[in-house]
Design a protein around this motif. Structure first.
Motif, short mmCIF file in Angstrom:
data_model
loop_
_atom_site.label_atom_id
_atom_site.label_comp_id
_atom_site.label_asym_id
_atom_site.label_seq_id
_atom_site.Cartn_x
_atom_site.Cartn_y
_atom_site.Cartn_z
N GLU A 48 0.87 -1.19 0.00
CA GLU A 48 0.00 0.00 0.00
C GLU A 48 0.90 1.22 0.00
O GLU A 48 2.02 1.16 0.47
CB GLU A 48 -0.81 0.05 1.31
N HIS A 49 0.35 2.34 -0.46
CA HIS A 49 1.14 3.58 -0.50
C HIS A 49 1.62 3.99 0.88
O HIS A 49 0.96 3.75 1.88
CB HIS A 49 0.29 4.71 -1.10
N SER A 50 2.78 4.63 0.91
CA SER A 50 3.32 5.14 2.18
C SER A 50 4.39 6.17 1.89
O SER A 50 5.18 6.00 0.95
CB SER A 50 3.93 3.99 2.98
N THR A 51 4.42 7.21 2.69
CA THR A 51 5.56 8.15 2.66
C THR A 51 6.29 8.08 3.99
O THR A 51 7.47 7.72 4.06
CB THR A 51 5.07 9.59 2.40
N ARG A 52 5.59 8.39 5.09
CA ARG A 52 6.20 8.46 6.43
C ARG A 52 6.78 7.11 6.88
O ARG A 52 7.94 7.02 7.28
CB ARG A 52 5.15 8.90 7.48
N THR A 53 5.95 6.07 6.85
CA THR A 53 6.36 4.79 7.45
C THR A 53 7.50 4.16 6.64
O THR A 53 8.50 3.71 7.22
CB THR A 53 5.15 3.84 7.52
N MET A 54 7.35 4.16 5.33
CA MET A 54 8.39 3.53 4.51
C MET A 54 9.72 4.28 4.62
O MET A 54 10.78 3.67 4.78
CB MET A 54 7.94 3.50 3.05
N THR A 55 9.67 5.62 4.55
CA THR A 55 10.91 6.39 4.62
C THR A 55 11.57 6.24 5.98
O THR A 55 12.79 6.08 6.10
CB THR A 55 10.62 7.88 4.34
N ILE A 101 6.38 -5.10 6.76
CA ILE A 101 5.30 -5.32 5.78
C ILE A 101 4.12 -4.40 6.01
O ILE A 101 3.62 -4.28 7.14
CB ILE A 101 4.80 -6.78 5.84
N ARG A 102 3.67 -3.75 4.95
CA ARG A 102 2.37 -3.04 4.94
C ARG A 102 1.48 -3.72 3.92
O ARG A 102 1.93 -4.05 2.81
CB ARG A 102 2.56 -1.57 4.58
N HIS A 103 0.22 -3.91 4.28
CA HIS A 103 -0.71 -4.60 3.37
C HIS A 103 -2.14 -4.17 3.65
O HIS A 103 -2.48 -3.89 4.80
CB HIS A 103 -0.57 -6.13 3.55
N ALA A 129 -4.19 -2.81 12.47
CA ALA A 129 -3.18 -2.32 13.42
C ALA A 129 -2.06 -1.56 12.71
O ALA A 129 -1.74 -1.82 11.55
CB ALA A 129 -2.58 -3.50 14.19
N HIS A 130 -1.46 -0.62 13.45
CA HIS A 130 -0.29 0.12 12.98
C HIS A 130 0.56 0.41 14.22
O HIS A 130 0.62 1.55 14.71
CB HIS A 130 -0.75 1.41 12.29
N PRO A 131 1.22 -0.64 14.74
CA PRO A 131 1.84 -0.50 16.06
C PRO A 131 2.94 0.55 16.16
O PRO A 131 3.05 1.22 17.19
CB PRO A 131 2.38 -1.90 16.36
N THR A 132 3.75 0.72 15.12
CA THR A 132 4.85 1.70 15.27
C THR A 132 4.31 3.13 15.22
O THR A 132 4.87 4.02 15.86
CB THR A 132 5.98 1.49 14.23
N GLN A 133 3.21 3.36 14.48
CA GLN A 133 2.60 4.69 14.51
C GLN A 133 2.04 4.96 15.91
O GLN A 133 2.22 6.05 16.47
CB GLN A 133 1.46 4.78 13.48
N ALA A 134 1.39 3.95 16.50
CA ALA A 134 0.85 4.14 17.85
C ALA A 134 1.98 4.41 18.84
O ALA A 134 1.85 5.28 19.71
CB ALA A 134 0.05 2.91 18.26
N HIS A 255 -1.72 14.33 14.46
CA HIS A 255 -2.32 13.71 13.27
C HIS A 255 -1.31 12.69 12.75
O HIS A 255 -0.13 13.02 12.60
CB HIS A 255 -2.59 14.79 12.21
N PRO A 256 -1.73 11.44 12.49
CA PRO A 256 -0.75 10.46 12.01
C PRO A 256 -0.27 10.75 10.58
O PRO A 256 0.76 10.22 10.17
CB PRO A 256 -1.53 9.13 12.06
N GLY A 257 -1.01 11.58 9.85
CA GLY A 257 -0.68 11.86 8.46
C GLY A 257 -1.05 10.67 7.57
O GLY A 257 -1.19 9.56 8.07
N PRO A 258 -1.22 10.92 6.29
CA PRO A 258 -1.23 12.25 5.67
C PRO A 258 -2.51 13.01 6.02
O PRO A 258 -3.55 12.39 6.16
CB PRO A 258 -1.21 11.92 4.16
N TYR A 259 -2.37 14.34 6.20
CA TYR A 259 -3.56 15.12 6.51
C TYR A 259 -4.12 15.77 5.24
O TYR A 259 -3.37 16.01 4.28
CB TYR A 259 -3.29 16.18 7.59
#
Ligand code: CP
Length: 304
Positions: A48-55, A101-103, A129-134, A255-259
């Motif tokens: 899935e698309h990602s900017t923050r988490t992947m980078t 992994i993101r899916h 779930a998105h544990p590292t964002q939390a 805000h977790p982003g993207p906003y």
């Protein structure tokens, strides 16, 4: 026997382990890059698309000295019919130790973790779930307020489709915060996570008492029809200049982003003194360094 630990959701971590990850985050944010993953190969697979988490995962791995490989799913042998389990077995045979992994499917990283003889880190699965964002959100709140006991944290908007909200509720509860979920019925059923958080419909009433407000994006990719009109949503739930003035003097906005400007927030939020988005993003790198170091090096210490 598989002994390696994965991070699929925040419920995989005890409160003391969350504190341990926060200690490591503080260490990594205050020292020069460490080489604690020097002999470790990490694969990042984002379906899935990602900017923050992947980078930030890539930066975290690089700063820990790991070998970093990105697999673009559409260009991998998954496109030739290989199953994800067989991909995981293949990567394990090459000595890959970490799979991030993101899916879009709930439970996908947990499935991979069953087949992979290494550490799987969930970078967001469907609405689950998105544990590292939390973790980075909790870290930002702890940095702001110290202990979260007695603090009121409101999570506002499209809660139903938010994996961040689900993971954050677990973590906030574990750290003693009073969690209030706010949104229209179409984005927040009255039986959402019963016993874990209060549900409110009146955003204005909650704003007057909250210490922190986490604003969520409407996840249009996860449903077919908006349950209310855009105008109605903006009128009832957009955080705007008028509403910011009703907040407690010390209150912060996250805000977790993207906003999406003009939808869940207006431009005045970006100028608000309590806007903590940049801090959240900054902590994302340190938190992901800490999680990787925690999973790999704690595991190695136990195996010795
Ligand atoms: N917060 C978050 O997961 O952002 P990305 O989708 O850009 O990774």
């Amino acid at each position: 026997m598989r002994t390696r630990r994965s991070l699929i959701d925040l419920s995989d971590l005890a409160a003391g382990e969350i504190d341990e990850i926060f200690e490591r985050t503080k260490y990594f944010e205050s020292t020069r890059p460490s080489r604690s993953l020097e002999d470790v190969a990490c694969v990042n697979m984002f379906f899935e698309h990602s900017t923050r988490t992947m980078t930030s995962f890539t930066l975290a791995e690089q700063r820990l000295g790991a070998n970093v490989i990105t697999i673009w799913p559409s260009q991998s042998s998954l496109a030739k019919g290989e199953t994800i389990e067989d991909t995981a077995i293949t990567l394990g045979a090459m000595g890959i130790q970490v799979l991030v992994i993101r899916h879009p499917e709930d439970g996908f990283p947990a499935r991979v973790a069953l087949a992979f003889d290494g550490h799987v880190v969930n970078a967001g699965d469907g609405t689950h779930a998105h544990p590292t964002q939390a973790l980075l959100d909790l870290y930002t709140l702890r940095e702001e307020f110290g202990e979260l006991n007695g603090r009121t944290v409101a999570i506002v908007g499209d809660v139903e489709h938010s994996r961040v909200a689900r993971s954050s509720v677990h973590g906030l509860q574990a750290l003693g915060a009073d969690v209030v979920l706010v949104g229209p019925a179409g984005f927040l059923a009255s039986d959402f996570m019963p016993g874990k958080a209060r549900i409110e419909r009146d955003f204005d009433a909650v704003l007057r008492v909250a210490d922190a407000v986490v604003v969520l994006r409407i996840q249009r990719e996860r449903f077919a029809t908006m349950p209310l009109s855009n105008d109605e949503y903006v009128a009832r739930y957009q955080l705007n200049g008028k509403r910011l003035k009703t907040m407690r003097p010390h209150a912060i906005v996250m805000h977790p982003g993207p906003y999406n400007r003009g939808v869940e927030i207006d431009e005045s939020v970006l100028e608000f003194a309590g806007w903590r988005y940049a801090k959240q993003v900054m902590h994302g790198v340190g938190i992901r360094m800490a999680v990787l170091d925690f999973l790999v090096n704690r595991d190695r210490a136990v195996a010795r």
